[in-house]
Scaffold this active site. Structure first.
Site, PDB file in Angstrom:
ATOM      1  N   LEU A   8      -7.049  11.280 -14.106  1.00 36.08           N
ATOM      2  CA  LEU A   8      -7.129  11.611 -12.677  1.00 36.08           C
ATOM      3  C   LEU A   8      -7.240  10.329 -11.851  1.00 36.08           C
ATOM      4  O   LEU A   8      -8.172   9.537 -12.043  1.00 36.08           O
ATOM      5  CB  LEU A   8      -8.342  12.511 -12.409  1.00 36.08           C
ATOM      6  CG  LEU A   8      -8.411  13.784 -13.252  1.00 36.08           C
ATOM      7  CD1 LEU A   8      -9.609  14.621 -12.841  1.00 36.08           C
ATOM      8  CD2 LEU A   8      -7.120  14.588 -13.129  1.00 36.08           C
ATOM      9  N   ALA A  10      -5.948  10.293  -8.232  1.00 36.59           N
ATOM     10  CA  ALA A  10      -5.354  10.588  -6.927  1.00 36.59           C
ATOM     11  C   ALA A  10      -6.318  10.353  -5.778  1.00 36.59           C
ATOM     12  O   ALA A  10      -5.912  10.300  -4.621  1.00 36.59           O
ATOM     13  CB  ALA A  10      -4.874  12.036  -6.903  1.00 36.59           C
ATOM     14  N   ARG A  15     -15.468   5.371  -0.885  1.00 33.40           N
ATOM     15  CA  ARG A  15     -16.620   4.466  -0.906  1.00 33.40           C
ATOM     16  C   ARG A  15     -16.225   3.010  -1.150  1.00 33.40           C
ATOM     17  O   ARG A  15     -17.034   2.112  -1.024  1.00 33.40           O
ATOM     18  CB  ARG A  15     -17.625   4.957  -1.975  1.00 33.40           C
ATOM     19  CG  ARG A  15     -18.282   6.276  -1.597  1.00 33.40           C
ATOM     20  CD  ARG A  15     -18.950   6.974  -2.777  1.00 33.40           C
ATOM     21  NE  ARG A  15     -18.011   7.768  -3.570  1.00 33.40           N
ATOM     22  CZ  ARG A  15     -18.337   8.486  -4.651  1.00 33.40           C
ATOM     23  NH1 ARG A  15     -19.578   8.497  -5.076  1.00 33.40           N
ATOM     24  NH2 ARG A  15     -17.412   9.177  -5.314  1.00 33.40           N
ATOM     25  N   LYS A  22      -8.022   2.903  -4.890  1.00 34.29           N
ATOM     26  CA  LYS A  22      -9.130   2.472  -5.748  1.00 34.29           C
ATOM     27  C   LYS A  22      -8.662   2.032  -7.132  1.00 34.29           C
ATOM     28  O   LYS A  22      -9.114   1.024  -7.660  1.00 34.29           O
ATOM     29  CB  LYS A  22     -10.148   3.613  -5.867  1.00 34.29           C
ATOM     30  CG  LYS A  22     -11.294   3.283  -6.806  1.00 34.29           C
ATOM     31  CD  LYS A  22     -12.483   4.185  -6.610  1.00 34.29           C
ATOM     32  CE  LYS A  22     -12.460   5.357  -7.536  1.00 34.29           C
ATOM     33  NZ  LYS A  22     -13.717   6.130  -7.470  1.00 34.29           N
ATOM     34  N   GLY A  77      -9.855  18.193  -5.030  1.00 32.68           N
ATOM     35  CA  GLY A  77     -10.900  18.164  -6.049  1.00 32.68           C
ATOM     36  C   GLY A  77     -10.348  17.914  -7.442  1.00 32.68           C
ATOM     37  O   GLY A  77      -9.147  18.026  -7.677  1.00 32.68           O
ATOM     38  N   GLY A 139     -22.762  14.011 -11.929  1.00 32.90           N
ATOM     39  CA  GLY A 139     -23.031  15.413 -12.234  1.00 32.90           C
ATOM     40  C   GLY A 139     -24.013  15.477 -13.402  1.00 32.90           C
ATOM     41  O   GLY A 139     -24.002  14.612 -14.280  1.00 32.90           O
ATOM     42  N   ASN A 169     -22.810  13.790 -16.688  1.00 26.56           N
ATOM     43  CA  ASN A 169     -21.422  14.073 -17.039  1.00 26.56           C
ATOM     44  C   ASN A 169     -20.622  12.797 -16.821  1.00 26.56           C
ATOM     45  O   ASN A 169     -20.554  12.287 -15.700  1.00 26.56           O
ATOM     46  CB  ASN A 169     -20.907  15.195 -16.124  1.00 26.56           C
ATOM     47  CG  ASN A 169     -19.400  15.375 -16.236  1.00 26.56           C
ATOM     48  OD1 ASN A 169     -18.806  15.062 -17.268  1.00 26.56           O
ATOM     49  ND2 ASN A 169     -18.790  15.895 -15.177  1.00 26.56           N
ATOM     50  N   TYR A 385      12.341 -33.549   0.928  1.00 28.49           N
ATOM     51  CA  TYR A 385      12.698 -32.516   1.915  1.00 28.49           C
ATOM     52  C   TYR A 385      13.129 -33.192   3.198  1.00 28.49           C
ATOM     53  O   TYR A 385      12.393 -34.018   3.756  1.00 28.49           O
ATOM     54  CB  TYR A 385      11.444 -31.647   2.148  1.00 28.49           C
ATOM     55  CG  TYR A 385      11.616 -30.485   3.075  1.00 28.49           C
ATOM     56  CD1 TYR A 385      12.710 -29.620   2.962  1.00 28.49           C
ATOM     57  CD2 TYR A 385      10.672 -30.214   4.071  1.00 28.49           C
ATOM     58  CE1 TYR A 385      12.847 -28.534   3.810  1.00 28.49           C
ATOM     59  CE2 TYR A 385      10.811 -29.127   4.915  1.00 28.49           C
ATOM     60  CZ  TYR A 385      11.898 -28.286   4.784  1.00 28.49           C
ATOM     61  OH  TYR A 385      12.033 -27.216   5.618  1.00 28.49           O
TER      62      TYR A 385
HETATM   63  C1  UD1 Z   1     -16.979  13.146 -11.063  1.00 31.45           C
HETATM   64  C2  UD1 Z   1     -17.590  14.431 -11.631  1.00 31.45           C
HETATM   65  C3  UD1 Z   1     -19.070  14.181 -11.948  1.00 31.45           C
HETATM   66  C4  UD1 Z   1     -19.188  13.040 -12.923  1.00 31.45           C
HETATM   67  C5  UD1 Z   1     -18.463  11.785 -12.416  1.00 31.45           C
HETATM   68  C6  UD1 Z   1     -18.385  10.755 -13.534  1.00 31.45           C
HETATM   69  C7  UD1 Z   1     -16.415  16.306 -10.565  1.00 31.45           C
HETATM   70  C8  UD1 Z   1     -16.502  17.370  -9.528  1.00 31.45           C
HETATM   71  N1  UD1 Z   1     -17.478  15.495 -10.659  1.00 31.45           N
HETATM   72  O1  UD1 Z   1     -17.678  12.854  -9.868  1.00 31.45           O
HETATM   73  O2  UD1 Z   1     -19.639  15.341 -12.514  1.00 31.45           O
HETATM   74  O3  UD1 Z   1     -20.531  12.728 -13.171  1.00 31.45           O
HETATM   75  O4  UD1 Z   1     -17.121  12.108 -12.021  1.00 31.45           O
HETATM   76  O5  UD1 Z   1     -17.862   9.532 -13.083  1.00 31.45           O
HETATM   77  O6  UD1 Z   1     -15.456  16.264 -11.286  1.00 31.45           O
HETATM   78  N2  UD1 Z   1      -9.581  12.780  -8.209  1.00 31.45           N
HETATM   79  C9  UD1 Z   1      -8.300  13.250  -8.057  1.00 31.45           C
HETATM   80  N3  UD1 Z   1      -8.064  14.229  -7.147  1.00 31.45           N
HETATM   81  C10 UD1 Z   1      -9.027  14.793  -6.400  1.00 31.45           C
HETATM   82  C11 UD1 Z   1     -10.354  14.338  -6.568  1.00 31.45           C
HETATM   83  C12 UD1 Z   1     -10.598  13.326  -7.481  1.00 31.45           C
HETATM   84  O7  UD1 Z   1      -7.387  12.775  -8.712  1.00 31.45           O
HETATM   85  O8  UD1 Z   1      -8.716  15.709  -5.617  1.00 31.45           O
HETATM   86  C13 UD1 Z   1      -9.840  11.712  -9.186  1.00 31.45           C
HETATM   87  C14 UD1 Z   1     -10.406  10.470  -8.579  1.00 31.45           C
HETATM   88  O9  UD1 Z   1      -9.358   9.572  -8.199  1.00 31.45           O
HETATM   89  C15 UD1 Z   1     -11.281   9.906  -9.681  1.00 31.45           C
HETATM   90  C16 UD1 Z   1     -11.701  11.138 -10.460  1.00 31.45           C
HETATM   91  O10 UD1 Z   1     -10.819  12.171 -10.089  1.00 31.45           O
HETATM   92  O11 UD1 Z   1     -10.563   9.088 -10.567  1.00 31.45           O
HETATM   93  C17 UD1 Z   1     -13.148  11.533 -10.175  1.00 31.45           C
HETATM   94  O12 UD1 Z   1     -13.283  11.755  -8.781  1.00 31.45           O
HETATM   95  P1  UD1 Z   1     -14.533  11.185  -7.976  1.00 31.45           P
HETATM   96  O13 UD1 Z   1     -14.396  11.619  -6.571  1.00 31.45           O
HETATM   97  O14 UD1 Z   1     -14.742   9.755  -8.254  1.00 31.45           O
HETATM   98  O15 UD1 Z   1     -15.684  12.064  -8.662  1.00 31.45           O
HETATM   99  P2  UD1 Z   1     -17.211  11.739  -8.771  1.00 31.45           P
HETATM  100  O16 UD1 Z   1     -17.878  12.071  -7.494  1.00 31.45           O
HETATM  101  O17 UD1 Z   1     -17.411  10.381  -9.310  1.00 31.45           O
HETATM  102 CA    CA Z   2     -16.067   8.645  -9.752  1.00 29.20          CA
END
Ligand code: UD1
Ligand code: CA
Length: 467
Positions: A8, A10, A15, A22, A77, A139, A169, A385
């Protein structure tokens, strides 16, 4: 054990406060995302699908050799992101490893444990966790009294007592494909962020009576990078790993914490790296070299027994026994053959210095081919030059360029020729000849003394100059 992977990547990474996606932020010279891809790739997956969105084209173009991309146009998400990848698995059946692109410290060994534990237990899912001192931001994994995984709750949705849980998590999972995509159908966005959470899949599977196993990893491997502070922390950890690998291979570092070594740099044994050395890109350094203190070396190939002190070296090829600096700048296209030297306040660009040739002090040499055993006197420069074009000079073997020679290119110095100090040379100098261009010196007897006497009298009458 066969598996396929989804990464993942996207999210915008709000932050980070950055215009760069990122995932493309670099850690020791390599994007955060490519560390995750490399860790998966080492386990030979059937395929890797990266979900891209923010800055998707940039991300896609940088990883196209390593993985396929699918677009998540709206970031709804982590659960939604995985759903978007569904079509890419039409022709695949089996287990799917899900990772985030923002956990660059994860190792292949730990991923393998996660995959194996799911496969061996035949559980619907395996989730990677860690026990951490400060779980803030992660999480929390909810376990039953018999230590079965019941679900994951995001910090912002957690009750005060759930927040006390120190089992986090890590955001990495291995699931049976069918279980994953069918559970995703039931995920809603009924939470504080109004997002479709992938973590809800765990609770849904558990509520449906499916078995979920968890694997505990070390805290450091599960660190997520969400801010520039965490980026710096991850870089410090990866940077230490890189330097320790070099040390294990026989490279000495003095105060290693002060040096930056990129992930693709190679260094052979018995080379010493002194403090404040920044070495990156595709740099290769041979054995028995002394590097630093205070150097920046990029994309450069260095032979054995070289000495590089307090200098910038970029895109150069340096053979054995070469000496550079202090305070030299070697720009792309510089080649110094064995025994050659670029000394103090010397800049070289697109130039070759033949064997044992030296440019010891205060010179600029650009677009020039220099043969063997040539000495370039202090302060000599190429005037390569003309304001419109760059021109080349050729200096053949055994030439002696007198100090402060202006070499007006294009010009050729025949083998064994010399120039007189201070000459402006614009015409070829024949082999064995002398090129000299300056007016004859005349001495005026007593001039200096007379001048001083006159000046002293003026001073006594109230001049304003210094005495
Ligand atoms: C997520 C987990 C959390 C865990 C943590 C570990 C969820 C809801 N939460 O939180 O439980 O402890 O990772 O690091 O999954 N992304 C997408 N599309 C989206 C949203 C996110 O591709 O719509 C990708 C982000 O680019 C990132 C990853 O998913 O690489 C995680 O997203 P992020 O927003 O960083 O989640 P956390 O709040 O860190
Ligand atoms: Ca994260």
């Amino acid at each position: 054990m066969d598996f396929a992977a989804i990464i993942l990547a996207a999210g915008l990474g709000k932050r980070m406060k950055s215009a760069t996606p990122k995932m493309m932020h670099k850690i020791c010279d390599k994007s955060m995302l490519s560390y995750v891809i490399d860790a998966v790739e080492a386990l030979s997956p059937k395929k890797i699908i990266v979900v891209v969105g923010h800055g998707g084209e940039t991300v896609e173009s940088q990883i196209s050799d390593l993985a396929e991309s699918v677009y998540q146009n709206e970031q709804l998400g982590t659960g939604h992101a995985v759903k978007v990848a569904r079509d890419a698995f039409k022709d695949y059946d089996g287990q799917i490893l899900i990772l985030s692109g923002d956990t660059p410290l994860i190792s292949s060994d730990t991923l393998k444990k996660l995959i194996d534990s799911r496969a061996e237990s035949k559980a619907a899912a395996a989730i990677l966790t860690a026990r951490v001192e400060d779980p803030a931001g992660y999480g929390r994994v909810i376990l039953s009294s018999s230590l079965e995984v019941k679900g994951v709750v995001e910090e912002r949705d957690a009750t005060p007592s759930e927040r006390e849980i120190d089992l986090i998590n890590a955001g990495m999972y291995c699931l049976e494909k069918e279980e994953l995509f069918s559970a995703l159908e039931s995920v809603s966005n009924d939470n504080d962020q109004k997002e479709y959470y992938l973590t809800d899949v765990i609770k849904i599977l558990s509520d449906n009576g499916k078995q979920i196993v968890f694997v505990e990893a070390s805290e450091v491997e599960t660190k997520g990078v969400n801010s520039r502070i965490q980026l710096a922390e991850a870089e410090s950890i990866i940077g230490n790993r890189i330097k320790m690998d070099h040390m294990l291979n026989g490279v000495t570092f003095h105060l290693p914490e002060t040096s930056f070594i990129g992930t693709d740099v190679t260094i052979e044994k018995d080379t010493t790296v002194f403090p404040n050395s920044f070495i990156n890109g595709r740099t290769q350094i041979g054995k028995d070299c002394e590097i630093g203190p205070s150097v920046k070396i990029s994309d450069t190939k260095i032979g054995d027994n070289a000495i590089i002190q307090s200098s910038y070296v970029n895109g150069a090829v340096l053979d054995d026994h070469v000496a550079v600096g202090p305070f030299a700048s070697l720009r792309p296209g510089t080649r110094i053959k064995s025994g050659g030297k670029a000394g103090t306040f010397v800049e070289l660009k697109k130039s070759t210095l033949g064997k044992n040739s030296k440019v010891p002090h205060l010179s600029y040499i650009g677009d020039t081919k220099i043969g063997e055993h040539v000495n370039i006197g202090a302060g000599s420069i190429t005037c390569n030059y003309d304001g419109v074009n760059k021109w080349e000079a050729v200096i053949e073997d055994d030439v002696f360029i007198g100090s402060d020679t202006m070499i007006i290119s294009p010009v050729r110095f025949g083998a064994g020729s010399m120039t007189g100090a201070g000459s402006v040379i614009s015409k070829d100098v024949p082999s064995g000849g002398l090129g000299i261009e300056r007016s004859e010196q005349r001495n005026i007897e007593g001039w200096a003394k007379k001048h001083r006497d006159k000046a002293t009298k003026k001073h006594k009458r109230g001049g304003t100059g210094s005495k």
